[in-house]
Motif scaffolding. Sequence first.
Motif, PDB file in Angstrom:
ATOM      1  N   GLN A  50       5.600  -4.134   3.410  1.00 28.81           N
ATOM      2  CA  GLN A  50       5.958  -5.421   3.004  1.00 28.81           C
ATOM      3  C   GLN A  50       6.249  -5.858   1.740  1.00 28.81           C
ATOM      4  OE1 GLN A  50       2.954  -7.530   4.875  1.00 28.81           O
ATOM      5  NE2 GLN A  50       3.568  -7.391   6.998  1.00 28.81           N
ATOM      6  N   LYS A  51       7.185  -6.550   1.348  1.00 30.64           N
ATOM      7  CA  LYS A  51       7.574  -7.280   0.415  1.00 30.64           C
ATOM      8  C   LYS A  51       7.756  -6.038  -0.654  1.00 30.64           C
ATOM      9  CE  LYS A  51       6.281 -11.083  -2.554  1.00 30.64           C
ATOM     10  NZ  LYS A  51       5.368 -11.900  -2.800  1.00 30.64           N
ATOM     11  N   ASN A  52       6.928  -5.971  -1.929  1.00 32.32           N
ATOM     12  CA  ASN A  52       7.537  -4.952  -3.010  1.00 32.32           C
ATOM     13  C   ASN A  52       6.830  -3.698  -2.805  1.00 32.32           C
ATOM     14  OD1 ASN A  52       5.199  -6.329  -3.677  1.00 32.32           O
ATOM     15  ND2 ASN A  52       5.804  -6.292  -5.852  1.00 32.32           N
ATOM     16  N   ARG A  53       6.248  -3.525  -1.729  1.00 35.92           N
ATOM     17  CA  ARG A  53       5.302  -2.304  -1.675  1.00 35.92           C
ATOM     18  C   ARG A  53       5.859  -1.142  -0.753  1.00 35.92           C
ATOM     19  NH1 ARG A  53       0.583  -4.786   1.562  1.00 35.92           N
ATOM     20  NH2 ARG A  53       0.408  -2.356   1.907  1.00 35.92           N
ATOM     21  N   PHE A  54       5.608   0.135  -1.281  1.00 37.92           N
ATOM     22  CA  PHE A  54       6.121   1.359  -0.584  1.00 37.92           C
ATOM     23  C   PHE A  54       4.866   2.388  -0.421  1.00 37.92           C
ATOM     24  CE2 PHE A  54       9.253  -0.901  -3.084  1.00 37.92           C
ATOM     25  CZ  PHE A  54      10.621  -0.739  -2.323  1.00 37.92           C
ATOM     26  N   MET A  55       5.163   3.143   0.485  1.00 41.56           N
ATOM     27  CA  MET A  55       4.191   4.164   0.902  1.00 41.56           C
ATOM     28  C   MET A  55       4.876   5.454   0.594  1.00 41.56           C
ATOM     29  SD  MET A  55       1.229   5.407   2.083  1.00 41.56           S
ATOM     30  CE  MET A  55       0.629   4.415   2.874  1.00 41.56           C
ATOM     31  N   ASN A  56       4.338   6.310  -0.523  1.00 43.11           N
ATOM     32  CA  ASN A  56       4.605   7.627  -0.971  1.00 43.11           C
ATOM     33  C   ASN A  56       3.936   8.579  -0.226  1.00 43.11           C
ATOM     34  OD1 ASN A  56       5.570   9.665  -2.626  1.00 43.11           O
ATOM     35  ND2 ASN A  56       5.020   8.700  -4.412  1.00 43.11           N
ATOM     36  N   ARG A  57       4.353   9.484   0.364  1.00 42.62           N
ATOM     37  CA  ARG A  57       3.716  10.519   1.176  1.00 42.62           C
ATOM     38  C   ARG A  57       4.019  11.962   0.225  1.00 42.62           C
ATOM     39  NH1 ARG A  57       5.751   7.108   4.886  1.00 42.62           N
ATOM     40  NH2 ARG A  57       4.406   5.920   6.115  1.00 42.62           N
ATOM     41  N   ASN A 118      -1.149  10.889  -0.015  1.00 42.94           N
ATOM     42  CA  ASN A 118      -0.499   9.400   0.199  1.00 42.94           C
ATOM     43  C   ASN A 118      -0.914   8.420  -0.809  1.00 42.94           C
ATOM     44  OD1 ASN A 118       0.746  10.875   2.380  1.00 42.94           O
ATOM     45  ND2 ASN A 118      -0.616  10.143   3.686  1.00 42.94           N
ATOM     46  N   LEU A 119       0.082   7.404  -1.206  1.00 43.63           N
ATOM     47  CA  LEU A 119      -0.420   6.493  -2.165  1.00 43.63           C
ATOM     48  C   LEU A 119       0.623   5.553  -2.199  1.00 43.63           C
ATOM     49  CD1 LEU A 119       0.930   6.901  -5.657  1.00 43.63           C
ATOM     50  CD2 LEU A 119       0.691   8.925  -4.432  1.00 43.63           C
ATOM     51  N   THR A 120       0.062   4.089  -2.003  1.00 40.57           N
ATOM     52  CA  THR A 120       0.933   2.974  -1.933  1.00 40.57           C
ATOM     53  C   THR A 120       1.449   2.586  -3.554  1.00 40.57           C
ATOM     54  OG1 THR A 120      -0.519   2.065  -0.219  1.00 40.57           O
ATOM     55  CG2 THR A 120       1.034   0.759  -1.128  1.00 40.57           C
ATOM     56  N   LEU A 121       2.888   2.394  -3.417  1.00 45.74           N
ATOM     57  CA  LEU A 121       3.150   2.005  -4.941  1.00 45.74           C
ATOM     58  C   LEU A 121       3.836   0.527  -4.780  1.00 45.74           C
ATOM     59  CD1 LEU A 121       5.896   5.007  -5.139  1.00 45.74           C
ATOM     60  CD2 LEU A 121       3.488   4.817  -6.168  1.00 45.74           C
ATOM     61  N   ARG A 122       3.589   0.107  -5.807  1.00 40.95           N
ATOM     62  CA  ARG A 122       3.957  -1.534  -5.816  1.00 40.95           C
ATOM     63  C   ARG A 122       4.959  -1.454  -7.143  1.00 40.95           C
ATOM     64  NH1 ARG A 122      -0.356  -5.371  -6.105  1.00 40.95           N
ATOM     65  NH2 ARG A 122      -0.174  -5.294  -3.830  1.00 40.95           N
ATOM     66  N   ARG A 123       6.362  -2.089  -6.757  1.00 41.92           N
ATOM     67  CA  ARG A 123       7.332  -2.360  -7.755  1.00 41.92           C
ATOM     68  C   ARG A 123       7.371  -3.802  -8.293  1.00 41.92           C
ATOM     69  NH1 ARG A 123      11.891   1.244  -4.779  1.00 41.92           N
ATOM     70  NH2 ARG A 123      10.952   3.058  -5.205  1.00 41.92           N
ATOM     71  N   GLU A 124       7.515  -4.120  -9.283  1.00 41.32           N
ATOM     72  CA  GLU A 124       7.292  -5.331  -9.847  1.00 41.32           C
ATOM     73  C   GLU A 124       8.839  -6.020  -9.583  1.00 41.32           C
ATOM     74  OE1 GLU A 124       4.921  -6.985 -10.958  1.00 41.32           O
ATOM     75  OE2 GLU A 124       3.734  -5.210 -10.894  1.00 41.32           O
ATOM     76  N   THR A 125       8.790  -7.076  -9.047  1.00 44.01           N
ATOM     77  CA  THR A 125       9.973  -7.864  -8.840  1.00 44.01           C
ATOM     78  C   THR A 125       9.916  -9.307  -9.408  1.00 44.01           C
ATOM     79  OG1 THR A 125       9.258  -8.818  -6.601  1.00 44.01           O
ATOM     80  CG2 THR A 125      10.420  -6.828  -6.472  1.00 44.01           C
ATOM     81  N   GLU A 126      11.147  -9.718  -9.879  1.00 41.03           N
ATOM     82  CA  GLU A 126      10.995 -10.863 -10.557  1.00 41.03           C
ATOM     83  C   GLU A 126      11.468 -12.028  -9.372  1.00 41.03           C
ATOM     84  OE1 GLU A 126      13.692 -13.056 -13.735  1.00 41.03           O
ATOM     85  OE2 GLU A 126      13.190 -10.884 -14.413  1.00 41.03           O
ATOM     86  N   GLU A 127      10.405 -12.835  -9.322  1.00 42.79           N
ATOM     87  CA  GLU A 127      10.786 -13.900  -8.403  1.00 42.79           C
ATOM     88  C   GLU A 127      11.343 -15.093  -9.053  1.00 42.79           C
ATOM     89  OE1 GLU A 127       7.584 -14.844  -5.774  1.00 42.79           O
ATOM     90  OE2 GLU A 127       6.912 -12.505  -5.680  1.00 42.79           O
ATOM     91  N   THR A 128      12.303 -15.607  -8.355  1.00 38.33           N
ATOM     92  CA  THR A 128      12.947 -16.916  -9.068  1.00 38.33           C
ATOM     93  C   THR A 128      12.261 -18.338  -8.176  1.00 38.33           C
ATOM     94  OG1 THR A 128      15.263 -15.592  -8.809  1.00 38.33           O
ATOM     95  CG2 THR A 128      15.118 -18.039  -8.869  1.00 38.33           C
TER      96      THR A 128
END
Length: 142
Positions: A50-57, A118-128
């Motif tokens: 969800q949103k700006n999160r990713f599962m890295n396997r 496995n780890l969860t990554l979070r990418r920073e996003t700029e919210e308007t």
Amino acid sequence: MINEIIKGVSMKLNATFGAGYKIYQNDVEQGFKEPCFFIAVLKPDISPLQKNRFMNRNPLDVHYFPTSGRNNAELFTMAGDLMECLEFITLPNGDVLHGTSMSYEVQDGVLHFFVNYNLTLRRETEETAMETLETTVEPKKG
């Protein structure tokens, strides 16, 4: 990230089994000394959450080449030791990862120990932010 995971696995193998076991990451065609480990990366993937999160396997295959060829007792003992050894690894930056989906098989006198980190990554996003909105609310008459 995968290089840090490989370093974490190498450090854990070295700490557990000592300097008597050589650890390889790159292909060695001739001249490797047994007993030794070879860390192979299988097929890493990233899938969105969800949103700006990713599962890295990150699935790995840790090969173990025994001292004496085709010694199944040594291979099965090592498989049990690897189950305990690789349950948790510490990355060079100090993060701890939990090994999941651990399994093993013996093929042609070589132990193949499979483990996922496995780890969860979070990418920073700029919210308007929304612009300002002014409204006038009056009660309904009648």
